[in-house]
Every structure is written in C-alpha cells, then in structure tokens.
Design a protein around this motif. Structure first.
Motif, mmCIF file in Angstrom:
data_model
loop_
_atom_site.group_PDB
_atom_site.id
_atom_site.type_symbol
_atom_site.label_atom_id
_atom_site.label_comp_id
_atom_site.label_asym_id
_atom_site.label_seq_id
_atom_site.Cartn_x
_atom_site.Cartn_y
_atom_site.Cartn_z
ATOM 1 N N LEU A 127 0.841 -1.193 0.000
ATOM 2 C CA LEU A 127 0.000 0.000 0.000
ATOM 3 C C LEU A 127 0.875 1.241 0.000
ATOM 4 C CD1 LEU A 127 -2.790 1.353 0.223
ATOM 5 C CD2 LEU A 127 -2.525 1.262 2.713
ATOM 6 N N GLN A 128 0.612 2.106 -0.965
ATOM 7 C CA GLN A 128 1.313 3.378 -1.052
ATOM 8 C C GLN A 128 0.393 4.460 -0.484
ATOM 9 O OE1 GLN A 128 1.714 5.735 -4.906
ATOM 10 N NE2 GLN A 128 3.725 4.766 -4.823
ATOM 11 N N MET A 129 0.862 5.172 0.543
ATOM 12 C CA MET A 129 0.078 6.241 1.157
ATOM 13 C C MET A 129 0.596 7.575 0.648
ATOM 14 S SD MET A 129 -0.397 4.759 5.050
ATOM 15 C CE MET A 129 -1.832 5.770 5.420
ATOM 16 N N PHE A 140 -3.031 10.795 10.019
ATOM 17 C CA PHE A 140 -2.021 9.961 9.376
ATOM 18 C C PHE A 140 -1.369 8.974 10.338
ATOM 19 C CE2 PHE A 140 2.397 9.003 8.384
ATOM 20 C CZ PHE A 140 2.246 8.348 7.174
ATOM 21 N N PRO A 141 -0.899 9.401 11.516
ATOM 22 C CA PRO A 141 -0.227 8.425 12.397
ATOM 23 C C PRO A 141 -1.108 7.228 12.731
ATOM 24 C CG PRO A 141 0.243 10.652 13.136
ATOM 25 C CD PRO A 141 -0.822 10.770 12.084
ATOM 26 N N GLU A 142 -2.385 7.469 13.046
ATOM 27 C CA GLU A 142 -3.272 6.360 13.401
ATOM 28 C C GLU A 142 -3.564 5.489 12.186
ATOM 29 O OE1 GLU A 142 -7.644 5.494 15.474
ATOM 30 O OE2 GLU A 142 -6.785 7.520 15.529
ATOM 31 N N ALA A 143 -3.794 6.114 11.031
ATOM 32 C CA ALA A 143 -4.082 5.345 9.817
ATOM 33 C C ALA A 143 -2.877 4.515 9.399
ATOM 34 C CB ALA A 143 -4.495 6.287 8.684
ATOM 35 N N TYR A 144 -1.692 5.103 9.475
ATOM 36 C CA TYR A 144 -0.454 4.397 9.119
ATOM 37 C C TYR A 144 -0.246 3.205 10.044
ATOM 38 C CZ TYR A 144 4.586 3.744 8.278
ATOM 39 O OH TYR A 144 5.824 3.216 7.984
ATOM 40 N N ARG A 145 -0.420 3.438 11.336
ATOM 41 C CA ARG A 145 -0.230 2.364 12.304
ATOM 42 C C ARG A 145 -1.244 1.237 12.077
ATOM 43 N NH1 ARG A 145 2.620 2.202 16.979
ATOM 44 N NH2 ARG A 145 3.083 4.452 16.844
ATOM 45 N N TYR A 146 -2.488 1.604 11.754
ATOM 46 C CA TYR A 146 -3.517 0.586 11.558
ATOM 47 C C TYR A 146 -3.236 -0.229 10.301
ATOM 48 C CZ TYR A 146 -8.141 -1.569 11.653
ATOM 49 O OH TYR A 146 -9.174 -2.480 11.712
ATOM 50 N N ALA A 147 -2.791 0.425 9.228
ATOM 51 C CA ALA A 147 -2.445 -0.300 8.001
ATOM 52 C C ALA A 147 -1.324 -1.306 8.282
ATOM 53 C CB ALA A 147 -2.018 0.676 6.916
ATOM 54 N N PRO A 177 8.597 2.407 6.858
ATOM 55 C CA PRO A 177 7.994 2.075 5.563
ATOM 56 C C PRO A 177 9.004 1.298 4.726
ATOM 57 C CG PRO A 177 8.740 4.349 5.560
ATOM 58 C CD PRO A 177 8.960 3.831 6.952
ATOM 59 N N SER A 178 8.493 0.491 3.806
ATOM 60 C CA SER A 178 9.419 -0.211 2.914
ATOM 61 C C SER A 178 10.154 0.776 2.016
ATOM 62 C CB SER A 178 8.677 -1.247 2.068
ATOM 63 O OG SER A 178 7.658 -0.630 1.308
ATOM 64 N N LYS A 179 9.514 1.941 1.782
ATOM 65 C CA LYS A 179 10.188 3.019 1.044
ATOM 66 C C LYS A 179 9.543 4.347 1.418
ATOM 67 C CE LYS A 179 9.896 3.343 -3.538
ATOM 68 N NZ LYS A 179 10.212 3.063 -4.970
ATOM 69 N N LEU A 180 10.361 5.362 1.596
ATOM 70 C CA LEU A 180 9.903 6.717 1.840
ATOM 71 C C LEU A 180 10.321 7.548 0.641
ATOM 72 C CD1 LEU A 180 8.687 8.884 3.718
ATOM 73 C CD2 LEU A 180 10.937 9.091 4.802
ATOM 74 N N SER A 181 9.364 7.864 -0.228
ATOM 75 C CA SER A 181 9.652 8.610 -1.451
ATOM 76 C C SER A 181 9.402 10.093 -1.201
ATOM 77 C CB SER A 181 8.766 8.119 -2.599
ATOM 78 O OG SER A 181 9.062 6.778 -2.918
ATOM 79 N N LEU A 182 10.453 10.894 -1.333
ATOM 80 C CA LEU A 182 10.368 12.317 -1.020
ATOM 81 C C LEU A 182 10.615 13.159 -2.266
ATOM 82 C CD1 LEU A 182 12.473 12.297 2.283
ATOM 83 C CD2 LEU A 182 9.978 12.201 2.063
ATOM 84 N N SER A 183 9.748 14.111 -2.510
ATOM 85 C CA SER A 183 9.908 15.008 -3.652
ATOM 86 C C SER A 183 10.890 16.118 -3.310
ATOM 87 C CB SER A 183 8.556 15.623 -4.035
ATOM 88 O OG SER A 183 7.648 14.616 -4.424
ATOM 89 N N VAL A 184 11.750 16.448 -4.268
ATOM 90 C CA VAL A 184 12.748 17.504 -4.096
ATOM 91 C C VAL A 184 12.479 18.569 -5.157
ATOM 92 C CG1 VAL A 184 15.202 18.073 -3.981
ATOM 93 C CG2 VAL A 184 14.410 15.808 -3.280
ATOM 94 N N TYR A 185 12.411 19.847 -4.735
ATOM 95 C CA TYR A 185 12.025 20.922 -5.636
ATOM 96 C C TYR A 185 13.125 21.956 -5.855
ATOM 97 C CZ TYR A 185 7.463 18.953 -4.600
ATOM 98 O OH TYR A 185 6.407 18.085 -4.436
#
Length: 369
Positions: A127-129, A140-147, A177-185
């Motif tokens: 699941l990608q959030m 977000f913290p509660e939803a992430y933890r529940y997932a 997370p298995s991956k943390l994808s961060l946008s750089v501007y």
C-alpha cells in the motif's frame, strides 16, 4: 508487533519483513506449515528462521510463531497493490501541482479504518500512502499504524515537510515504511521556496531529510524538474549522491486531475523525456487507487467511473476490471489511429492531456511528424 508477514501472492506466497523491500517466496506446503504453526502456537519452523536470518538478520530461532508472524488470508481477486490518497490538501502551493485546487477533506478516522480493512480483505499487500501531503493529515499516524497492524507493506509519498517533527520521525522509525519517497524541488532555499511558494520550506525539508537519512530509513528522492529549478538539476543530483540515497528525475508535468492545463507551462523543455511505448497496464486488475473519500478507481489518472469502497465493501471491486478495460479503449481523436501500436501514453492520460489542450508534440507522435 509482528516480525514477519506471510501472504498469498498470485500463484505463490511471500514472506515479508515490515519496512523491508525484500521478500522470500514459498510454496503452498511451507505456507500451510507457517499457518499451522501460528494456529497451534508452535515455534517458528527452523527453515523459516534460517531464511529470515539470511535475508534480514533476524534472530527468530526458538520464537513462537503466534505473535511473530502475521498470516494474511487470500483476497477474492488478483489485487495485491493499491495507493491511498489520504487527502488532497497540501502545505505547499507548487505551480506545477497536478491536484489543481487543494482542498483538505475526506474520510474521518472511522472511515479511514473501514477503508483500510476493505483493502486488506481485498488482498492488498503493498500500500502506497500519498496525498496531497499525507504527513499533514492529523489522522495519518493512526491510519499508518492501523495499516501496519493489518499486515500491509507501506510506502509513503511525501514532500518531507513534516519529517523534522519528532512525532512523525519517531513513528516512521518505530514502524519503518518499505520506502519513503520524497519530492525535491530545488537545491537552495531561494529556488525551493519559490517553487513551493512556501517561505522556509527548504530549511524544514533539509532538516527532516538529514534526520530521516541518519535514522536509516529507506529513502528514494524524486527530483521534480521544472522551468523554475532546472538550473539546479545537477546540484539536486549531487545532493542525493552526497546523502547516499537513490533518486530519479521527473520532468514530464501532467495536467490537473480535473483535466485543466495550469501546470503544463512549468515544464522544462530540455528535460522532457520520451516515454516508453505503452504495452498495457495492470491498473484495475492487480492494482487500484483510492481517493480521500474511499472511492476506488483504476489509478489516480483514470478516476471515473469509481466505486465507493466504504459503502460497498470488497464486493464492489468485482466491477473494477471491466471499468479498466473500458477506459483503455481508444476514443475521440485517438480512435483508429494507425500509430496506436507504438503510442507512448495510456488512454486515461491521453484523455486529460486532450482535455487540457496540451501541445500535441508533448504526448502524441502526430505532433512530431
């Protein structure tokens, strides 16, 4: 907290470690052995403890299976992946944003829990959030933890603006997370703050990024290249290399999800890339997208028609494959095209590009002939 996840995946089964992109494939007999060990409160099978030690450095010999391994049940379809757009709000105001008007709205926490349960029942393993900006959502913290509790491998797509906050970083370190994808501007505060139209954004991002790297999170940087920051593309690449993290570049800007063209002038012509020929897509068959209201569509581009998963439950997804097939049919200006065999754009994307009256040469071969 479970150390491993055992899940059916297509014709086989996989053993996963929460927070790791690695997996171990096992056959039906060994999967049944794992399930029996959990049900009977037996020890983790020796072969699995050996494999976990080799793959992840986990010391599980002599541990009870129940509590250490979460065994997932098979879903009724072939779905294994999904994206969840937690919200459409954002603390940035980037001119090239595909969201258009950013409205912070969606399900309450009870609705989010219901949606995540439906996803798990459907067989979603990965699941990608995303958002909007998911980390600014108070749920977000509660939803992430529940997932995580439901046994899904989580990837987070974020602008990283909240990583400097202790409670966010602590959550991601506790349950990586298995991956943390961060946008750089951008690579400097002047450029980054101008692109995001948010004063102080660069300093907050850089601080959070350094903390996340130091914490050992699996980070992937998305270098977003536009007219406004193209001059810093080499510096953005060098920054990623200096940090020792993976990166990839994105310069092909899309219209908004509403089919309007506001983001398109931000494209940097010299950085536009030619997409590979479109050879089909699993969207709607093995993958789906859920918007902030729990409406499932084949992807974030092909949003209509959709299915209300909160109201219909997992049964509603039975219609998604048919919807996907209908959206991939060439219509309008693409109907009967003799170059369709080498087209580089899927139909849903072509549709919003056409609606936005994007220059033909940015997505269609007829524009270059």
């Amino acid at each position: 907290m479970h150390a491993l996840i055992a899940a059916p995946f297509g014709a086989t089964n996989v053993i996963l470690r929460p927070g790791s992109p690695k997996a171990i494939k096992v056959g039906a007999a060994r999967f049944a052995q794992i399930r029996a060990a959990v049900t009977e409160n037996a020890l983790i099978p020796g072969w699995l403890a050996d494999a976990a030690d080799t793959q992840w450095g986990l010391a599980l010999h002599g541990h009870a299976a129940n509590g250490s391994i979460l065994v997932r049940s098979p879903g009724p379809y072939h779905i294994s992946r999904a994206t969840y757009e937690v919200n459409l709000g954002c603390d940035y105001d980037c001119v090239m944003c595909y969201l258009g008007e950013k409205r912070f709205e969606g399900l309450d926490m009870a609705g989010k829990r219901r949606l995540l349960e439906v996803m798990a029942e459907a067989g979603v393993i990965w699941l990608q959030m995303t958002g909007g900006e998911p980390l600014i959502d108070p749920d977000f913290p509660e939803a992430y933890r529940y997932a995580h509790e439901l046994g899904m491998q989580l990837e987070v797509l974020s602008n990283g603006s909240r990583l400097h906050k202790d409670h966010i970083l602590e959550l991601l370190v506790e349950l990586p997370p298995s991956k943390l994808s961060l946008s750089v501007y951008g690579a400097t505060s002047g450029t980054y703050d101008a692109v995001t139209r948010n004063r102080g954004a660069f300093d907050r991002f850089a601080t959070g990024l350094e903390k996340a790297v130091s914490a050992g999170l699996n980070i992937d940087l998305s270098l977003i290249i536009t007219r406004e920051n193209a001059h810093e593309a080499p510096a953005m690449r060098a920054w990623a290399q200096e940090l020792g993290v993976a990166s990839r570049e994105y310069a092909n800007i899309s219209p908004t999800i509403h089919g309007t063209a506001e983001p398109l002038p931000s494209q940097s012509p010299e950085y536009l890339t030619q997409r590979a020929p479109f050879r089909g897509c699993p969207a709607g068959h093995t993958f789906f997208h859920a918007d902030p209201f729990g409406r499932a569509s084949i992807c974030k581009v092909g949003r209509e028609p959709n299915i209300d998963l909160v109201a219909e439950g997992v049964e509603g997804l039975a219609r998604l494959g048919e919807i996907a097939d209908s959206l991939m049919l060439r219509t309008g200006g693409c109907s009967g095209c003799k170059l369709s065999g080498t087209c580089r754009v899927c139909r849903p994307m072509a549709k919003i590009l056409q609606e936005a009256k994007a220059p033909l040469n940015t997505y269609c071969q007829h524009g270059t002939r």
